[in-house]
Scaffold this motif. Structure first.
Motif, PDB file in Angstrom:
ATOM      1  N   SER A  83      -3.891   9.274   5.848  1.00 25.83           N
ATOM      2  CA  SER A  83      -3.645   7.841   5.665  1.00 25.83           C
ATOM      3  C   SER A  83      -4.427   7.099   6.753  1.00 25.83           C
ATOM      4  N   LEU A 114      -5.333   3.818   8.646  1.00 26.68           N
ATOM      5  CA  LEU A 114      -4.638   2.561   8.891  1.00 26.68           C
ATOM      6  C   LEU A 114      -5.618   1.541   9.463  1.00 26.68           C
ATOM      7  N   ILE A 156      -4.973   2.064   4.056  1.00 24.91           N
ATOM      8  CA  ILE A 156      -3.963   0.999   4.079  1.00 24.91           C
ATOM      9  C   ILE A 156      -4.456  -0.099   5.006  1.00 24.91           C
ATOM     10  N   VAL A 192      -3.798  -3.887   6.554  1.00 28.02           N
ATOM     11  CA  VAL A 192      -2.786  -4.913   6.789  1.00 28.02           C
ATOM     12  C   VAL A 192      -3.484  -6.163   7.318  1.00 28.02           C
ATOM     13  N   SER A 213      -1.454  -4.758   2.536  1.00 28.74           N
ATOM     14  CA  SER A 213      -0.209  -5.430   2.911  1.00 28.74           C
ATOM     15  C   SER A 213      -0.566  -6.659   3.739  1.00 28.74           C
ATOM     16  N   THR A 248       3.165  -1.442  10.644  1.00 29.74           N
ATOM     17  CA  THR A 248       3.457  -1.761   9.244  1.00 29.74           C
ATOM     18  C   THR A 248       2.732  -0.790   8.324  1.00 29.74           C
ATOM     19  N   ALA A 249       1.459  -0.527   8.612  1.00 33.68           N
ATOM     20  CA  ALA A 249       0.682   0.400   7.791  1.00 33.68           C
ATOM     21  C   ALA A 249       1.271   1.800   7.832  1.00 33.68           C
ATOM     22  N   ALA A 279       2.746   4.468   4.807  1.00 30.27           N
ATOM     23  CA  ALA A 279       1.819   5.583   4.599  1.00 30.27           C
ATOM     24  C   ALA A 279       2.514   6.732   3.888  1.00 30.27           C
TER      25      ALA A 279
END
Length: 298
Positions: A40, A42, A71, A73, A96, A110-111, A115
């Motif tokens: 994942s 980020l 991901i 954010v 996000s 947040t990420a 995940a």
């Protein structure tokens, strides 16, 4: 007799090499083998309209040895970052949004909270790092050598620093971390920190700004984890190009190091700390070197 044994040993090594290659080569149907690892990536973005699209395209264009997700954010950007993210389309991309700016650390937390991978890796949206270095960080994890890998920027090698002060500041803070935790890191503040997701979440990180980089490493070092470091490329940007770190962030990072070093653990030290083994590879340790440490810090 000796020649026969050598010949047999050579044949055995060749067979092992072919088996290793088959395990690590992408399958013809497009799926890839990664030993159960899913990465994942980020990415925190705040007013990165100049680079966000290129950063996403560059990350997703890399051929990875395992499954990945990216991901992003948007941390309350007021420029065109949100609109550009809305145009991005890829099944591996998740976006996000923070309604207001909370800090890079908050965006990364947040990420990490959404995940779904086995490992997480922060990656800056400003293109200071090169995504083609990421597979090299994954290699020791997939091979079962370690679970915590850092992409180290080696001062004077494959790097461009726009400011001598930034480079020296990072070296001084890295030295402070090494002295405080009896470690030997080359780059405390590298963005590229590959960490198992379970481990990342168990650190109970609280820093909302740039101090999260420091807090991650300090918590790991306090547990006895010593990251395996892989050299990476780095192209720094200047303040005029949008770099947001200041000397005040350096002071905050130093305070974080001191606070965590002085804090007590919830669990007593009982020899080498073994992090939770990854699926399919029992008994693996958290980093390249594991020494005596403690549990979670207060």
């Amino acid at each position: 007799m000796t020649k026969t044994l050598r010949s047999e040993r050579l044949s055995e090594l060749r067979r092992e090499t072919r088996r290793e290659t088959r395990r690590e080569t992408p399958r013809a149907d497009g799926a890839q083998l990664g030993g159960g690892v899913k990465l994942s990536i980020l990415m925190a973005a705040y007013n990165e309209e100049r680079t966000i699209s290129r950063a996403i395209d560059a990350v997703l264009a890399v051929q990875y040895p395992c499954e990945i997700e990216l991901i992003v954010v948007d941390d309350g950007s007021w420029d065109r970052t949100a609109q550009l993210l809305g145009k991005a389309s890829d099944e591996r991309l998740r976006v996000s949004t923070h309604p207001c700016n909370q800090g890079k650390g908050a965006a990364l937390l947040t990420a990490a909270g959404i995940a779904t991978g086995t490992h997480v890796l922060p990656f800056d949206a400003d293109m200071e790092y090169v995504p083609t270095d990421i597979p090299r960080l994954l290699d020791p994890v997939i091979r079962g050598r370690c679970d915590v890998v850092y992409g180290a920027r080696l001062f004077g090698f494959n790097t461009v620093y726009q400011s001598y002060r930034y480079a020296v500041g990072n070296r001084l803070l890295t030295l402070a971390a090494n002295v405080l935790f009896d470690a030997h890191l080359a780059d405390l503040h590298t963005c590229l920190k590959l960490v198992p997701l379970q481990t990342f979440r168990s650190l109970h990180l609280t820093s909302k700004g740039f101090g999260l980089d420091t807090e991650i490493t300090a918590r790991l070092l306090q547990r006895g984890v010593r990251p395996f470091e892989v050299p990476v490329s780095y192209y720094s940007r200047s303040r005029a190009d949008g770099k947001k770190v200041t000397w005040k962030d350096g002071v905050r990072c130093l305070l974080i190091l001191g606070r965590i070093r002085a804090s007590r653990s919830h669990q007593p030290s009982r020899g080498p700390v073994l992090l939770r083994p990854s699926p399919g590879r029992p008994g693996r340790v958290g980093g390249g070197v594991v020494g005596s440490g403690s549990g979670e810090a207060a």
